[in-house]
Design a protein around this motif. Structure first.
Motif, PDB file in Angstrom:
ATOM      1  N   HIS A 147       0.868  -1.182   0.000  1.00  0.00           N
ATOM      2  CA  HIS A 147       0.000   0.000   0.000  1.00  0.00           C
ATOM      3  C   HIS A 147       0.901   1.227   0.000  1.00  0.00           C
ATOM      4  O   HIS A 147       1.277   1.719   1.061  1.00  0.00           O
ATOM      5  CB  HIS A 147      -0.901   0.013   1.235  1.00  0.00           C
ATOM      6  CG  HIS A 147      -1.717  -1.228   1.378  1.00  0.00           C
ATOM      7  ND1 HIS A 147      -2.739  -1.553   0.523  1.00  0.00           N
ATOM      8  CD2 HIS A 147      -1.650  -2.252   2.271  1.00  0.00           C
ATOM      9  CE1 HIS A 147      -3.270  -2.712   0.886  1.00  0.00           C
ATOM     10  NE2 HIS A 147      -2.622  -3.156   1.939  1.00  0.00           N
ATOM     11  N   THR A 179       2.428   5.029  -0.281  1.00  0.00           N
ATOM     12  CA  THR A 179       1.953   6.314   0.229  1.00  0.00           C
ATOM     13  C   THR A 179       1.238   7.080  -0.880  1.00  0.00           C
ATOM     14  O   THR A 179       1.769   7.252  -1.969  1.00  0.00           O
ATOM     15  CB  THR A 179       3.139   7.139   0.760  1.00  0.00           C
ATOM     16  OG1 THR A 179       3.698   6.448   1.875  1.00  0.00           O
ATOM     17  CG2 THR A 179       2.686   8.529   1.205  1.00  0.00           C
ATOM     18  N   THR A 180       0.014   7.517  -0.574  1.00  0.00           N
ATOM     19  CA  THR A 180      -0.733   8.366  -1.515  1.00  0.00           C
ATOM     20  C   THR A 180      -0.885   9.773  -0.955  1.00  0.00           C
ATOM     21  O   THR A 180      -1.209  10.703  -1.686  1.00  0.00           O
ATOM     22  CB  THR A 180      -2.154   7.825  -1.737  1.00  0.00           C
ATOM     23  OG1 THR A 180      -2.832   7.794  -0.465  1.00  0.00           O
ATOM     24  CG2 THR A 180      -2.138   6.422  -2.326  1.00  0.00           C
ATOM     25  N   SER A 214      -1.957   5.732   3.153  1.00  0.00           N
ATOM     26  CA  SER A 214      -2.331   5.144   1.878  1.00  0.00           C
ATOM     27  C   SER A 214      -3.856   5.177   1.767  1.00  0.00           C
ATOM     28  O   SER A 214      -4.554   4.607   2.621  1.00  0.00           O
ATOM     29  CB  SER A 214      -1.815   3.702   1.821  1.00  0.00           C
ATOM     30  OG  SER A 214      -1.935   3.202   0.518  1.00  0.00           O
TER      31      SER A 214
END
Ligand SMILES: [Zn+2]
Length: 301
Positions: free
Chosen positions: A231, A233-234, A281
């Motif tokens: 997942h 990092t967003t 995320s």
């Protein structure tokens, strides 16, 4: 018009954590920052922390935690919540403890991680329906680290995110409310430890992260070094101004945290210069938002 599209309605953030102290080691600066800027922030603590060991040599021998660990941790939790400026709710489950030994012993009967999902998730569904968060923060499916209560905390958070908006599910747990976004925290993101490690080395200081980094750099079965994050990092939240508040909240959990330990190895100033963010995320969003984000409420304001 829904609440989330009305700018007059305060935004609400709910973070789901396994034990009292987890909220202060994962995402605390984010929560303090949002609380200080008018967001209604709540932590849901799944268990009472009754099976935690004393991690702080200065507390060894004190009678209260020895006699009543859960009671001591309630006081610590109240202090931490007040330092962070957030609300907090107990979901009422019993700490499962971290099993040790080979073979691992069974989990204590009736503890949080042993419960059927519907029973473990019901109090959180009820809390989501009454607090009405727009955003929920949780751990990933490994619990961030594989403590059985952390994995169960992940499962109940996902269950509540999915079920709370459906009036047909958990019909006795209040009126339906659909949260808009679900994030997993990346408080222990390898990228962050890597940056801190090199900042310490550059300053001629000792880094406690070498082992962590070596493990991260081990390639996966297909030869990717480091292996891709499941997942990534967003969303990075700029919350460096709240690192001292976060550290104060963590130290408030004085049975669990050694004030000379790992979490305080890098000064807040050096962290601000190196990695002034907390990382998340985005796993599910019911509102449009463009990645990468700098705000958990992107698409909701
Ligand atoms: Zn924990």
């Amino acid at each position: 018009m829904t609440a989330s599209s009305n700018s007059q309605v305060p935004l609400r953030l709910l973070a789901v954590h396994a034990h009292p102290d987890d909220e202060s080691s994962k995402g605390a600066a984010t929560m303090a920052m949002y609380a200080a800027t008018g967001v209604d922030v709540m932590v849901a603590t799944c268990t009472d922390g009754s099976r935690g060991d004393i991690q702080n040599p200065a507390v060894e021998g004190e009678p209260h935690p020895k006699r009543d660990m859960a009671g001591a941790r309630r006081l610590e939790m109240a202090n931490a919540a007040s330092i962070l400026g957030i609300k907090q709710a107990w979901l009422g489950f019993v700490d499962s403890g971290l099993p040790e030994g080979d073979p691992l012993p069974p989990l204590p009967a009736g503890s949080f991680a042993t419960l059927p999902l519907e029973r473990a998730a019901a109090p959180l569904v009820r809390l989501v329906r009454s607090f009405k968060p727009h955003v929920i923060l949780s751990y990933d499916e490994n619990g961030g680290y594989p403590h059985p209560d952390h994995i169960m905390a992940h499962r109940v958070a996902v269950e509540a995110f999915e079920a709370a908006g459906d009036p047909g599910r958990y019909p006795d747990a209040g009126e339906a409310w659909e949260p808009s976004k679900l994030y997993y925290d990346r408080a222990f993101s390898p990228e962050r430890f890597r940056a801190l490690h090199f900042a310490l080395e550059e300053a001629g200081l000792q880094s406690p992260y070498a082992e962590r980094l070596a493990a991260w750099l081990e390639s996966d079965a297909e030869g990717h070094t480091p292996p891709p994050a499941p997942h990534p990092t967003t969303t990075q939240i700029d919350c460096g101004d709240y690192f001292e508040v976060r550290d104060d909240a963590l130290r408030a959990h004085r049975t669990q945290v050694d004030p000379l330990g790992f979490f305080f190895a890098v000064s807040p100033d050096m962290q601000r210069r190196t990695w002034p963010w907390e990382d998340y995320s985005l796993i599910h969003s019911r509102v449009p938002s463009e990645l990468p984000e700098k705000d958990l409420f992107a698409g909701l304001r």
